[in-house]
Design an enzyme around this catalytic site. Structure first.
Site, PDB file in Angstrom:
ATOM      1  N   GLU A  59       0.952  -1.123   0.060  1.00 38.99           N
ATOM      2  CA  GLU A  59       0.078   0.026   0.097  1.00 38.99           C
ATOM      3  C   GLU A  59       0.745   1.335  -0.055  1.00 38.99           C
ATOM      4  OE1 GLU A  59      -2.205  -2.993   2.581  1.00 38.99           O
ATOM      5  OE2 GLU A  59      -0.005  -2.700   1.901  1.00 38.99           O
ATOM      6  N   ALA A 162      12.527 -35.164  -9.096  1.00 43.54           N
ATOM      7  CA  ALA A 162      12.482 -35.510 -10.592  1.00 43.54           C
ATOM      8  C   ALA A 162      12.389 -37.138 -10.769  1.00 43.54           C
ATOM      9  CB  ALA A 162      13.550 -34.807 -11.411  1.00 43.54           C
ATOM     10  N   TRP A 178      21.762 -36.302 -15.279  1.00 41.40           N
ATOM     11  CA  TRP A 178      20.341 -35.403 -14.931  1.00 41.40           C
ATOM     12  C   TRP A 178      19.129 -36.181 -15.694  1.00 41.40           C
ATOM     13  CZ3 TRP A 178      20.696 -31.222 -12.293  1.00 41.40           C
ATOM     14  CH2 TRP A 178      21.846 -30.535 -12.222  1.00 41.40           C
ATOM     15  N   ARG A 192      12.931 -22.030  -6.992  1.00 39.69           N
ATOM     16  CA  ARG A 192      13.733 -21.523  -5.805  1.00 39.69           C
ATOM     17  C   ARG A 192      13.760 -20.015  -5.560  1.00 39.69           C
ATOM     18  NH1 ARG A 192      19.526 -24.603  -7.415  1.00 39.69           N
ATOM     19  NH2 ARG A 192      18.803 -26.755  -6.853  1.00 39.69           N
ATOM     20  N   GLU A 304      14.132 -30.305  -1.724  1.00 39.54           N
ATOM     21  CA  GLU A 304      14.361 -30.929  -3.002  1.00 39.54           C
ATOM     22  C   GLU A 304      15.133 -32.232  -2.807  1.00 39.54           C
ATOM     23  OE1 GLU A 304      16.709 -28.486  -5.933  1.00 39.54           O
ATOM     24  OE2 GLU A 304      15.665 -26.596  -5.543  1.00 39.54           O
TER      25      GLU A 304
END
Length: 376
Positions: A59, A162, A178, A192, A304
């Site tokens: 505000e 993952a 990966w 993140r 994670e």
């Protein structure tokens, strides 16, 4: 203007206020991210969102931009304006001093120091207050970390994993870099940036040697805190997480009985150590940990991994958002499971944890799924 036109206009400007609030998500703790839009004669005269580390408030920033044009304007705010004196004057008083005519807001602030008093103060000074019944879900999601701390005395926890097509997070030899593609990894850095802290367990810190910082296009944003669970203080201080950003950004969590050892190993480098309750069989007491993190001011934590920490959080019903990346790869049978089997040990189908799908989309060659507890 008809009631339908007024409602349509209110929705439009509130949506804008909510989108403004997201600009500061992950950067305002311990305060909530808030958005504000000032409108006069159907023209936007000021916009604002919560500043870095929670100040200035949304505000205040919107009123500063509007200047004298705030006189007679309508303020669209995502959370009830504060009514108490802290490091800055109350936002409710600032709106009163600016002679704002009307305040439209879907959400009351549960903070005991506010809790309806902001709305009451505005009304007492002749300002129309419309606590509207729409966009409440969207406003709550923007402030969900702050709301979680207020209601449950712990941060909002998002768990990111993952997984391969057969639900593995690594090979049997702990190879995990990966599983997902580059697009998914870039998206994780964006995630993140929207959290106050990133947390991993001991095994993940030891084996993956992660940096846990913001890189690439996000590297100039404020870095989240890095929380490493290391109950027995077995991790070396040469790992990437200890070198990638300043020591003030790192929190080492350990068994509270190891406080002297923790201070000797980590404290001399200016790194924060946090002793928590733990036991030999279950490790760190996660509920005690989350209470202490809330006491530090953290409202949103992205976890994670790895598998043991993920399982423990789910087992204790401490996951508020489950973010799963599914990659088009199949990993050997001896690979490491994303969730260890013990989570379903002796649990009937009726009592099994259930989640509802919030959203899903394709990221490169991977798929992201967002799940929320069915009965939070």
């Amino acid at each position: 203007m008809s009631l339908e036109d007024t409602m349509e206009t209110d929705v439009r400007y509130l949506k804008l206020a909510i989108s403004l609030g997201y600009r500061s998500l992950g950067q305002t703790w311990p305060n909530p991210p808030v958005g504000c839009v000032l409108v006069k004669r159907n023209r936007i005269v000021g916009t604002g969102y919560t500043g870095l580390k929670g100040r200035p408030h949304a505000e205040t920033n919107a009123l500063k931009e509007a200047g004298k044009l705030a006189n007679g304007a309508t303020a669209f705010v995502t959370l009830e304006p504060c009514s108490h004196y802290g490091q800055t004057p109350p936002c409710a008083w600032e709106l009163i001093k600016a002679n704002v005519k009307r305040v439209v807001c879907p959400l009351e602030d549960p903070n005991p120091r506010v809790s309806g008093n902001g709305f009451k103060l505005l009304k007492e000074h002749g300002i129309i207050v419309d606590k509207v019944p729409f966009l409440i879900k969207e406003a709550r999601e923007l402030a969900e970390g702050f709301l979680k701390v207020m209601h449950e005395k712990r941060p909002f926890i998002a768990l990111k994993l993952a997984l391969s097509l057969n639900s593995k997070i690594a090979t049997g030899s702990n190879e995990s870099n990966w599983i997902t593609g580059e697009n998914a990894r870039t998206l994780v850095h964006f995630f993140r940036s929207r959290y106050d802290a990133v947390m991993v367990g001991t095994n993940t810190a030891m084996i993956d040697n992660p940096e846990l910082n913001l890189r690439g296009q996000f590297k100039y944003l404020p870095q989240p805190k890095k929380i490493i669970l290391d109950r027995n203080l077995s991790l070396p201080n040469t790992h990437n997480f200890a070198k990638s950003t300043g020591s003030e950004n790192l929190i080492i969590v350990h068994d509270e009985k190891n406080k002297p050892k923790a201070l000797q190993k980590w404290g001399k480098n200016g790194i924060q150590t946090l002793g928590v309750l733990s036991n030999k069989n279950e490790g760190i007491n996660l509920k005690d940990l989350l209470t202490r993190l809330a006491n530090l001011g953290l409202t949103r934590v992205l976890v994670e991994g790895g598998g043991n920490l993920s399982t423990s959080l789910l087992h204790h019903n401490l996951v508020d958002l489950l973010i799963l990346f599914t990659a088009g790869i199949i990993i050997e049978e001896k690979g490491i499971n994303g969730f260890t089997p013990k989570i379903l040990s002796n649990v009937s189908l009726l009592k099994s944890p259930r989640f509802k799908l919030d959203k899903t989309f394709k990221v490169g060659e991977d798929v992201a799924h967002f799940w929320r507890p069915l009965n939070p």
